[in-house]
Design an enzyme around this catalytic site. Structure first.
Site, PDB file in Angstrom:
ATOM      1  N   HIS A   1      -1.333  11.329  -4.136  1.00 57.60           N
ATOM      2  CA  HIS A   1      -1.755  10.028  -3.990  1.00 57.60           C
ATOM      3  C   HIS A   1      -2.507   9.822  -5.601  1.00 57.60           C
ATOM      4  O   HIS A   1      -3.290  10.435  -6.182  1.00 57.60           O
ATOM      5  CB  HIS A   1      -2.436   9.819  -2.885  1.00 57.60           C
TER       6      HIS A   1
ATOM      7  N   ASN B   1      -5.210   6.298  -7.179  1.00 61.40           N
ATOM      8  CA  ASN B   1      -5.916   4.895  -7.003  1.00 61.40           C
ATOM      9  C   ASN B   1      -6.306   4.698  -8.475  1.00 61.40           C
ATOM     10  O   ASN B   1      -5.780   5.416  -9.492  1.00 61.40           O
ATOM     11  CB  ASN B   1      -7.261   5.073  -6.225  1.00 61.40           C
TER      12      ASN B   1
ATOM     13  N   LYS C   1       7.850   4.411  -7.433  1.00 60.01           N
ATOM     14  CA  LYS C   1       7.159   3.878  -6.041  1.00 60.01           C
ATOM     15  C   LYS C   1       7.041   2.504  -6.512  1.00 60.01           C
ATOM     16  O   LYS C   1       6.392   2.088  -7.233  1.00 60.01           O
ATOM     17  CB  LYS C   1       5.912   4.694  -6.004  1.00 60.01           C
TER      18      LYS C   1
ATOM     19  N   TYR D   1       4.744   3.621 -11.022  1.00 63.47           N
ATOM     20  CA  TYR D   1       4.045   2.916  -9.853  1.00 63.47           C
ATOM     21  C   TYR D   1       4.078   1.332 -10.019  1.00 63.47           C
ATOM     22  O   TYR D   1       3.293   0.864 -10.925  1.00 63.47           O
ATOM     23  CB  TYR D   1       2.491   3.521  -9.809  1.00 63.47           C
TER      24      TYR D   1
ATOM     25  N   HIS E   1      -1.923   5.499 -11.299  1.00 61.90           N
ATOM     26  CA  HIS E   1      -2.150   4.196 -11.747  1.00 61.90           C
ATOM     27  C   HIS E   1      -2.254   4.112 -13.209  1.00 61.90           C
ATOM     28  O   HIS E   1      -2.815   3.126 -13.834  1.00 61.90           O
ATOM     29  CB  HIS E   1      -3.348   3.655 -11.124  1.00 61.90           C
TER      30      HIS E   1
ATOM     31  N   HIS F   1      -5.830  -6.786  -6.784  1.00 62.17           N
ATOM     32  CA  HIS F   1      -7.028  -5.935  -7.681  1.00 62.17           C
ATOM     33  C   HIS F   1      -7.832  -7.029  -8.660  1.00 62.17           C
ATOM     34  O   HIS F   1      -7.261  -7.956  -8.916  1.00 62.17           O
ATOM     35  CB  HIS F   1      -6.196  -5.082  -8.603  1.00 62.17           C
TER      36      HIS F   1
ATOM     37  N   LYS G   1       4.672  -0.170  -4.539  1.00 59.32           N
ATOM     38  CA  LYS G   1       3.591  -0.923  -3.445  1.00 59.32           C
ATOM     39  C   LYS G   1       4.004  -2.098  -2.900  1.00 59.32           C
ATOM     40  O   LYS G   1       4.424  -2.979  -3.400  1.00 59.32           O
ATOM     41  CB  LYS G   1       2.171  -1.144  -4.268  1.00 59.32           C
TER      42      LYS G   1
ATOM     43  N   PRO H   1       4.066   0.276   1.977  1.00 61.48           N
ATOM     44  CA  PRO H   1       3.184  -0.944   2.342  1.00 61.48           C
ATOM     45  C   PRO H   1       1.793  -0.615   3.138  1.00 61.48           C
ATOM     46  O   PRO H   1       1.230  -1.597   3.643  1.00 61.48           O
ATOM     47  CB  PRO H   1       4.328  -1.349   3.644  1.00 61.48           C
ATOM     48  N   ASN H   2       1.379   0.406   2.976  1.00 59.10           N
ATOM     49  CA  ASN H   2       0.013   0.679   3.434  1.00 59.10           C
ATOM     50  C   ASN H   2      -0.160   0.153   5.021  1.00 59.10           C
ATOM     51  O   ASN H   2      -1.192  -0.150   5.203  1.00 59.10           O
ATOM     52  CB  ASN H   2      -1.193   0.197   2.347  1.00 59.10           C
TER      53      ASN H   2
HETATM   54  O1  GKR Z   1      -4.397   0.576  -5.656  1.00 53.46           O
HETATM   55  O2  GKR Z   1      -3.469  -1.262  -4.724  1.00 53.46           O
HETATM   56  C1  GKR Z   1      -3.802  -0.078  -4.840  1.00 53.46           C
HETATM   57  C2  GKR Z   1      -3.248   1.031  -3.954  1.00 53.46           C
HETATM   58  O3  GKR Z   1      -2.597   0.627  -2.556  1.00 53.46           O
HETATM   59  C3  GKR Z   1      -4.284   2.211  -3.649  1.00 53.46           C
HETATM   60  O4  GKR Z   1      -5.458   1.643  -3.021  1.00 53.46           O
HETATM   61  C4  GKR Z   1      -3.778   2.905  -2.748  1.00 53.46           C
HETATM   62  O5  GKR Z   1      -5.091   3.847  -2.094  1.00 53.46           O
HETATM   63  O6  GKR Z   1      -2.298   3.868  -4.182  1.00 53.46           O
HETATM   64  C5  GKR Z   1      -2.663   3.856  -3.126  1.00 53.46           C
HETATM   65  C6  GKR Z   1      -1.634   4.390  -2.046  1.00 53.46           C
HETATM   66  O7  GKR Z   1      -0.875   4.978  -2.256  1.00 53.46           O
HETATM   67  O8  GKR Z   1      -1.963   3.888  -0.824  1.00 53.46           O
HETATM   68 MG    MG Z   2      -0.240   5.268  -0.123  1.00 51.85          MG
END
Ligand code: GKR
Ligand code: MG
Length: 416
Positions: free
Chosen positions: A313, A315, A184, A136, A342, A25, A186, A215-216
């Site tokens: 979800h 952001n 959760k 988060y 967030h 970020h 990331k 892990p997106n």
């Molecule tokens: O803010 O880095 C982030 C998140 O990875 C976000 O961009 C995602 O859209 O939080 C989100 C997710 O659950 O994938």
């Molecule tokens: Mg996600």
């Protein structure tokens, strides 16, 4: 009650160096704030995705919605779609829904103020008075770098979290302050064994708290199956371990825990295929791109009918969005998990007056005041708009920012 004007304000606010599968970020996160001015002087508030392009698209629909009744959501949505070119135009349905969603929230806020009802009541009535949110967690640097040297940082209040000890400390800080009852992480940042170790450390430090990792889509099929099996019985759900509906379906066939997504199912058009393949067991709703509060309720109802779970979800966002998320979650019986937010990372520079949406005991009490129940802090809005203008920033770029410290960084997925 006719709409008299639409005021669109792009803003920027501080964001810590949170790591993800795209990069990191930037020091400023971007959002768009809308004010729908209704005859008689009522103002409805909305918040959504940021950046110059999105703000421009919202500006583009102003003349189409002025003059419409603020209660005519179908009419407002049709006007937005037409002004943005409809199916034949340059924007996808999802992109058009991103624009409409801000107006949908603002219209609901105005409707509530006009009728004296909280938005949750307009959405069918609250089924809960408090909406639980999860802690988060993010891997993060100790602060944003002061120069191109990644270790020359301006330390922030959160500190570094690059290993299980740092992640547990971050969870502890968030839980101590906000009382979160689920967690959760990331992921998709470090080799999966390091992230498995972080989850195990969280399980040990916070016994009984539901845990998730997201892990997106950074993992291969084999990695996803291995991680899922190693964390069998430890995770509440596994979010987007791989990319795409086919990929998720293939993983789902080989693992026992539910798979959740906010990546491979992001539009109504994708639901049929995902459900037919049993690719996801939980859909993460998000009113910002599912087309506002009403359509989020519809999404949840469809999921409920098909036996698919619903979570939420998030952001980077501020208080108008937190209020909107809380109202729609309160009016969504199908929602059975703590929502993502967030907000703790971004709340210091909010543009609403403090106190209306606070996370206490891991949950936000559903506001009982008319509309969303939040009050715009006009000085703060002006301040954060100025930050946006002065920054020269136009769009989020986690990869570009990461490359200013690691020039060879590649966001190509899967990575592990
Ligand atoms: O803010 O880095 C982030 C998140 O990875 C976000 O961009 C995602 O859209 O939080 C989100 C997710 O659950 O994938
Ligand atoms: Mg996600």
């Amino acid at each position: 009650m006719r709409i008299r004007d639409l005021i669109v304000t792009p803003i920027a606010f501080s964001d810590p160096p949170l790591l993800n599968a795209d990069g990191v970020h930037e020091p400023l996160a971007l959002r768009t704030i809308v004010q729908l001015i209704v005859e008689g002087g009522v103002v409805g508030l909305g918040e959504g995705s940021g950046g110059t392009e999105v703000a421009g698209r919202v500006e583009q629909v102003r003349s189409a919605v002025v003059g419409l009744s603020v209660f005519d959501l179908n009419g407002i949505e049709a006007a937005v779609n037409a002004a943005l070119g409809g199916d034949a135009g340059p924007l996808s349905r999802r992109d058009r829904r991103v624009v409409y969603s801000m107006l949908d929230v603002a219209a609901h806020d105005a409707q509530g103020k006009l009728t004296g009802l909280p938005v949750a009541e307009l959405l069918g009535g609250r089924v809960r008075d408090r909406v639980p949110y999860s802690a988060y967690l993010f891997y993060k640097w100790a602060g944003h770098p002061r120069s191109a040297a990644i270790d020359d940082v301006e330390p922030d209040v959160w500190g570094e979290a690059l290993d299980p000890v740092g992640i547990v400390a971050q969870a502890r800080a968030l839980i101590d302050r906000y009382g979160f009852g689920s967690i959760k992480l990331k992921g998709g940042v470090f080799p999966p064994d390091e992230e498995i170790a972080a989850i195990r450390a969280l399980a040990e430090a916070f016994p009984g708290l539901p845990l998730r990792i997201d892990p997106n889509g950074a993992w291969t099929h084999d990695t996803a199956v291995r991680v899922a099996r190693e964390l069998d019985g430890v995770l509440e759900y596994l979010e987007d371990p791989v990319l795409g509906i086919d990929g998720m379906a293939a993983v789902a066939r080989e693992v026992s825990q539910p798979l959740a997504t906010n990546m491979c199912v992001v539009t109504f058009e994708q639901l049929a295929e995902a459900f037919a393949q049993d690719a996801v067991q939980i859909v993460l709703s998000d009113h910002h791109y599912w087309g506002g509060l009403r359509h989020t309720r519809e999404l949840a109802a469809i999921c409920g009918h098909w036996g698919v779970g619903v979570s939420m979800h998030s952001n980077s966002h501020l208080g108008i969005s937190l209020a909107a998320m809380t109202h729609v979650a309160a009016a969504t019986p199908e929602l059975a998990y703590a929502c993502d937010t967030h907000y703790p990372w971004n709340r210091a520079e909010d543009v609403v007056m403090p106190g209306a949406v606070e996370i206490v005991g891991g949950a936000v009490a559903v506001p009982t005041a008319p509309g969303l129940g939040v009050v715009l802090d006009e000085a703060a809005l002006e301040r954060q708009h100025r930050v946006y203008l002065d920054s020269g920033r136009t769009a989020r770029d986690d990869t570009g920012y990461m490359r200013s410290f690691e020039p060879t960084y590649s966001p190509t997925l899967p990575r592990y």
